[in-house]
Design an enzyme around this catalytic site. Structure first.
Site, mmCIF file in Angstrom:
data_model
loop_
_atom_site.group_PDB
_atom_site.id
_atom_site.type_symbol
_atom_site.label_atom_id
_atom_site.label_comp_id
_atom_site.label_asym_id
_atom_site.label_seq_id
_atom_site.Cartn_x
_atom_site.Cartn_y
_atom_site.Cartn_z
ATOM 1 N N CYS A 90 51.314 30.415 20.216
ATOM 2 C CA CYS A 90 50.400 29.700 19.331
ATOM 3 C C CYS A 90 50.111 28.334 19.941
ATOM 4 O O CYS A 90 50.965 27.738 20.599
ATOM 5 C CB CYS A 90 50.946 29.475 17.923
ATOM 6 S SG CYS A 90 51.308 30.987 17.053
ATOM 7 N N ARG B 137 47.688 30.577 24.816
ATOM 8 C CA ARG B 137 48.969 30.635 24.109
ATOM 9 C C ARG B 137 48.991 31.706 23.007
ATOM 10 O O ARG B 137 50.025 31.965 22.398
ATOM 11 C CB ARG B 137 49.277 29.280 23.479
ATOM 12 C CG ARG B 137 49.361 28.155 24.486
ATOM 13 C CD ARG B 137 49.648 26.847 23.792
ATOM 14 N NE ARG B 137 50.972 26.855 23.203
ATOM 15 C CZ ARG B 137 52.077 26.508 23.822
ATOM 16 N NH1 ARG B 137 52.021 26.103 25.069
ATOM 17 N NH2 ARG B 137 53.238 26.547 23.221
ATOM 18 N N TRP C 267 49.398 33.576 17.949
ATOM 19 C CA TRP C 267 49.980 34.806 18.487
ATOM 20 C C TRP C 267 50.953 35.259 17.407
ATOM 21 O O TRP C 267 51.979 34.609 17.165
ATOM 22 C CB TRP C 267 50.715 34.512 19.795
ATOM 23 C CG TRP C 267 51.196 35.749 20.491
ATOM 24 C CD1 TRP C 267 50.479 36.540 21.342
ATOM 25 C CD2 TRP C 267 52.491 36.342 20.396
ATOM 26 N NE1 TRP C 267 51.248 37.590 21.774
ATOM 27 C CE2 TRP C 267 52.488 37.500 21.223
ATOM 28 C CE3 TRP C 267 53.656 36.038 19.702
ATOM 29 C CZ2 TRP C 267 53.596 38.325 21.367
ATOM 30 C CZ3 TRP C 267 54.763 36.860 19.851
ATOM 31 C CH2 TRP C 267 54.724 37.989 20.677
ATOM 32 N N ASN D 25 53.499 26.002 15.387
ATOM 33 C CA ASN D 25 53.871 26.823 16.539
ATOM 34 C C ASN D 25 55.393 26.923 16.525
ATOM 35 O O ASN D 25 56.075 25.901 16.526
ATOM 36 C CB ASN D 25 53.364 26.154 17.822
ATOM 37 C CG ASN D 25 53.954 26.754 19.091
ATOM 38 O OD1 ASN D 25 54.125 26.067 20.076
ATOM 39 N ND2 ASN D 25 54.284 28.023 19.083
ATOM 40 N N GLY D 26 55.903 28.159 16.508
ATOM 41 C CA GLY D 26 57.355 28.343 16.475
ATOM 42 C C GLY D 26 57.720 29.389 15.432
ATOM 43 O O GLY D 26 56.842 30.128 14.963
ATOM 44 N N GLU E 262 57.240 42.567 40.923
ATOM 45 C CA GLU E 262 56.192 41.652 40.472
ATOM 46 C C GLU E 262 54.807 42.315 40.580
ATOM 47 O O GLU E 262 53.970 42.177 39.687
ATOM 48 C CB GLU E 262 56.246 40.354 41.292
ATOM 49 C CG GLU E 262 55.137 39.357 40.998
ATOM 50 C CD GLU E 262 55.091 38.849 39.553
ATOM 51 O OE1 GLU E 262 56.018 39.136 38.782
ATOM 52 O OE2 GLU E 262 54.092 38.190 39.207
ATOM 53 N N LYS F 27 52.344 42.752 37.422
ATOM 54 C CA LYS F 27 50.986 42.184 37.467
ATOM 55 C C LYS F 27 49.971 43.252 37.102
ATOM 56 O O LYS F 27 49.065 43.036 36.316
ATOM 57 C CB LYS F 27 50.740 41.662 38.886
ATOM 58 C CG LYS F 27 49.828 40.520 39.034
ATOM 59 C CD LYS F 27 50.485 39.178 38.820
ATOM 60 C CE LYS F 27 51.132 39.058 37.500
ATOM 61 N NZ LYS F 27 52.017 38.003 37.245
ATOM 62 N N GLU G 158 50.236 44.451 33.263
ATOM 63 C CA GLU G 158 49.888 43.494 32.211
ATOM 64 C C GLU G 158 48.391 43.225 32.118
ATOM 65 O O GLU G 158 47.892 42.943 31.038
ATOM 66 C CB GLU G 158 50.681 42.195 32.346
ATOM 67 C CG GLU G 158 50.330 41.331 33.552
ATOM 68 C CD GLU G 158 51.114 40.025 33.572
ATOM 69 O OE1 GLU G 158 51.404 39.533 34.662
ATOM 70 O OE2 GLU G 158 51.425 39.498 32.496
ATOM 71 N N HIS H 253 65.871 60.304 42.242
ATOM 72 C CA HIS H 253 66.905 60.616 41.244
ATOM 73 C C HIS H 253 66.282 60.821 39.865
ATOM 74 O O HIS H 253 66.822 60.373 38.858
ATOM 75 C CB HIS H 253 67.962 59.507 41.220
ATOM 76 C CG HIS H 253 68.711 59.437 42.515
ATOM 77 N ND1 HIS H 253 69.701 60.340 42.850
ATOM 78 C CD2 HIS H 253 68.568 58.611 43.577
ATOM 79 C CE1 HIS H 253 70.154 60.057 44.068
ATOM 80 N NE2 HIS H 253 69.481 59.015 44.531
ATOM 81 N N LYS I 248 50.815 33.198 26.906
ATOM 82 C CA LYS I 248 51.297 32.525 28.119
ATOM 83 C C LYS I 248 52.701 31.964 27.958
ATOM 84 O O LYS I 248 53.523 32.042 28.852
ATOM 85 C CB LYS I 248 50.314 31.403 28.461
ATOM 86 C CG LYS I 248 50.640 30.655 29.729
ATOM 87 C CD LYS I 248 50.178 31.412 30.938
ATOM 88 C CE LYS I 248 50.499 30.733 32.232
ATOM 89 N NZ LYS I 248 50.548 31.716 33.325
HETATM 90 C C1 F6R Z 1 53.704 37.544 33.859
HETATM 91 C C2 F6R Z 1 54.150 36.302 33.240
HETATM 92 C C3 F6R Z 1 55.406 36.331 32.456
HETATM 93 C C4 F6R Z 1 56.178 35.012 32.644
HETATM 94 C C5 F6R Z 1 57.375 34.969 31.678
HETATM 95 C C6 F6R Z 1 58.180 33.710 31.851
HETATM 96 O O1 F6R Z 1 52.526 37.347 34.565
HETATM 97 O O2 F6R Z 1 53.506 35.287 33.331
HETATM 98 O O3 F6R Z 1 56.209 37.420 32.782
HETATM 99 O O4 F6R Z 1 56.600 34.911 33.968
HETATM 100 O O5 F6R Z 1 56.908 35.053 30.367
HETATM 101 O O6 F6R Z 1 57.423 32.579 31.579
HETATM 102 P P1 F6R Z 1 57.861 31.154 32.083
HETATM 103 O O7 F6R Z 1 57.798 31.158 33.566
HETATM 104 O O8 F6R Z 1 56.871 30.208 31.464
HETATM 105 O O9 F6R Z 1 59.255 30.937 31.593
#
Ligand code: F6R
Length: 600
Positions: free
Chosen positions: A2, A27, A74, A98-99, A473, A477, A480, A496, A595
């Protein structure tokens, strides 16, 4: 998650709030809303389910107003809907949050709100009702907020408007980010600085337990009933950093920013042929690395570097697991937490847990002044600048780079890497941004791979050791932003069980950089080819004798293995980007994500 924003001053508040919300949309974007006093000093609350563009459509951006708050959500408690959207209003109090108020169910039965009928399913409405009842009793908002702090458990960044108070915004913070933007006869409140960067670079960071009273000319911050003196800080990035600058998506722009980010991060920690601003890690005999998502993947890469080049025991954990499991830490251990936002709830909780045991902690963070940056004993910043796209790219590369430099320095300090090798590696660091530029100068390779595989139902990734960490990773990527099912496997593990999922034309993307085990991975790829897989291989090695193991080969520059692992991900980011684009996905704001993950 949020995003919240508030404004008080001479400008029209509505466009300022909408601008801010658009920047904060990363966010969360389930619903959004705004509350403001209009010219007739009436309180207006307008909210809608869906993205901010929907809210913007129903607002009159020219309406006179000099005080307001806004929110982009969110959903945590209560599905996305207009009723559950913020701002919430109870009696004299209107607020955005937010929280998470963790004890909200219990608080609903509190005598203060026993006669109130809740209309939404949110924890926020409970906080609003509690603060309203306290305010009705006290007729003093500061006192009421102080008293509410004793009742509200969990995390909150709140921006509050009080009925018939046209001169102030109120804020309160615990465990969720909140800043006050300092303007000229106008002030702002926001979840982060980029939201107000169009108007001011000056800001005040709020600490845990702070309560702020913000008028157009004055900012007063109280903590535990005492007025506290706050430093006015200046944000080092400018507005451009938060704009797309002609790129179709923030993600693509951020992928293309990587050469610059890499250069900046190197400049911060390597001066010519010397290390600067880096701690001595030789005194530790074990390092725990804890993070979430992509940041966790950089920790996995670091594990290989530290083990290989520093002969150190490294334990890498996902923060949401680490905080609840038994840990065997002593004074010779170091905890490294990695976080782009510096606000990820589980990473922060793990940090606090270890801080409490008086064991050394080091944070690798992007957002300056974030909770993790402030609470760790030592902090190293990556120099990635604001990352807007929900899927991380440049922050991931900068985190990996900084961890690599840290392992490199530790190895030099331990005299494992000698002076001659040191110089050769530093040259590789100094050339790294050029290698990345080279990759970015020909995105056609990635586009044509994407065209070939974007309709697949499943895409698998393979790698061994450090290459496995890299493909984890790549797989994240891809899933998502494209919503295609994908899994990453250590290449020896696929047989396996999961090899049953390989069918004719199932794409299998493999990374091979480690000479010593290349042939093993090649055999595993052949096993998938034998079952019809469409194989894409990224390798820095000569694959001339292994042409039958790939349908598509991407050649990677062969440089020192402390530096080389940063290269393949650039291709994997681009392939994911183009696959998502061909599937017409909302690349910068993928569904269900946010994010900054400030909930457990
Ligand atoms: C994927 C992504 C997330 C963050 C994760 C940790 O693209 O961005 O997997 O890496 O939510 O976020 P931070 O780095 O802000 O702790």
């Amino acid at each position: 998650m949020c995003g919240i924003i508030g404004y008080i001053g001479k400008k029209k508040a509505i466009p300022v709030i909408i601008d801010g919300l658009e920047t904060l949309e990363y966010r969360g974007y389930d619903s959004s809303g705004i509350a403001y006093y209009n010219k007739k000093k009436e309180l207006k609350i307008i909210k809608e389910q869906g993205k901010i563009a929907i809210l913007k459509n129903i607002l009159n951006l020219n309406e006179e107003s000099n005080l307001g708050i806004g929110h982009t959500r969110w959903a945590t408690h209560g599905q996305p809907s207009r009723i559950n959207s913020h701002p919430h209003n109870v009696g004299n109090i209107t607020l955005v949050h937010n929280g998470i108020i963790e004890n909200y169910e219990e608080l609903k039965k509190h005598p203060l709100v026993k006669n109130y009928k809740f209309i939404s399913k949110t924890d926020t409405e409970v906080a609003c009702a509690i603060i309203n009842s306290l305010y009705n009793e006290n007729q003093d908002i500061l006192k009421s907020l102080e008293e509410s702090q004793k009742l509200l458990m969990g995390s909150y960044a709140l921006a509050i408007i009080v009925n018939n108070d046209f001169e102030h915004l109120y804020v309160m913070k615990k465990d969720s980010p909140l800043i006050i933007g300092v303007g000229n006869k106008e002030n702002y409140v926001a979840s982060d600085v980029p939201a107000i960067l169009k108007y001011t670079k000056k800001y005040i960071l709020l600490n845990e337990g702070d309560i702020g009273i913000v008028s157009n000319k004055n900012i007063k911050v109280y903590n535990q009933k005492k007025l506290v003196k706050k430093k006015i800080l200046e944000f080092e990035w400018d507005l451009e950093a938060g704009m797309k600058n002609g790129y179709e998506h923030f993600m693509l722009k951020e992928i293309f920013e990587q050469p610059k980010v890499i250069e900046q991060t190197i400049k911060e920690y390597i001066n010519d042929y010397d290390f600067i601003n880096l701690p001595d890690l030789t005194k530790y005999n074990r390092i725990d690395i804890v993070a979430c998502g992509s940041a966790y993947h950089t920790g996995l890469i670091a594990k290989y570097w530290f083990e290989e080049y520093c002969n150190m025991e490294i334990n890498v954990d996902i923060a949401s697991e680490y905080r609840y499991k038994k840990n065997f830490l002593d004074k010779k251990c170091l905890l490294i937490v990695i976080s782009q936002s510096g606000e990820t709830a589980d990473t922060l909780a793990s940090l606090r847990l270890v801080n409490d045991k008086k064991i050394d902690t080091l944070a690798i963070v992007n957002v300056v002044g974030s909770s993790i940056a402030r609470e760790a004993k030592n902090v190293l910043y990556i120099k990635a600048g604001p990352e807007i796209s929900v899927a991380t790219t440049k922050a991931y590369s900068a985190q990996a780079l900084l961890l690599s430099i840290l392992a490199f320095k530790t190895s030099v300090d331990k005299k494992i890497i000698n002076i001659k090798e040191k110089e050769q590696i530093i040259n590789d660091y100094h050339n790294l941004s050029l290698y990345i530029q080279d990759i970015l100068s020909n995105t056609k390779i990635c586009e044509s791979i994407a065209k070939k595989i974007f309709k697949a139902n499943d895409i698998f990734f393979l790698g061994r050791k450090i290459d496995y960490a890299i493909v984890m990773e790549g797989s994240l990527k891809l899933k998502e932003i494209s919503y295609i099912h994908s899994e990453a496997y250590p290449s020896g593990e696929l047989k396996h069980g999961s090899i049953a999922l390989i069918n004719k034309n199932t794409p299998v993307i493999s990374v091979i950089t480690d000479e010593n085990i290349a042939l093993k991975t090649i055999s595993n790829i052949k096993e998938t080819k034998a079952r019809g897989a469409y194989s894409i291989v990224l390798s820095s090695l000569n694959m001339d004798n292994n042409k039958e193991c790939y349908d598509y080969l991407i050649k990677i520059e062969h440089i020192h293995s402390l530096v080389e692992p940063i290269l393949p991900i650039i291709y994997l980011q681009l392939i994911s980007y183009y696959i998502a684009k061909l599937n017409k996905r909302d690349i910068d704001k993928p569904k269900n994500l946010a994010k900054s993950v400030t909930v457990e």
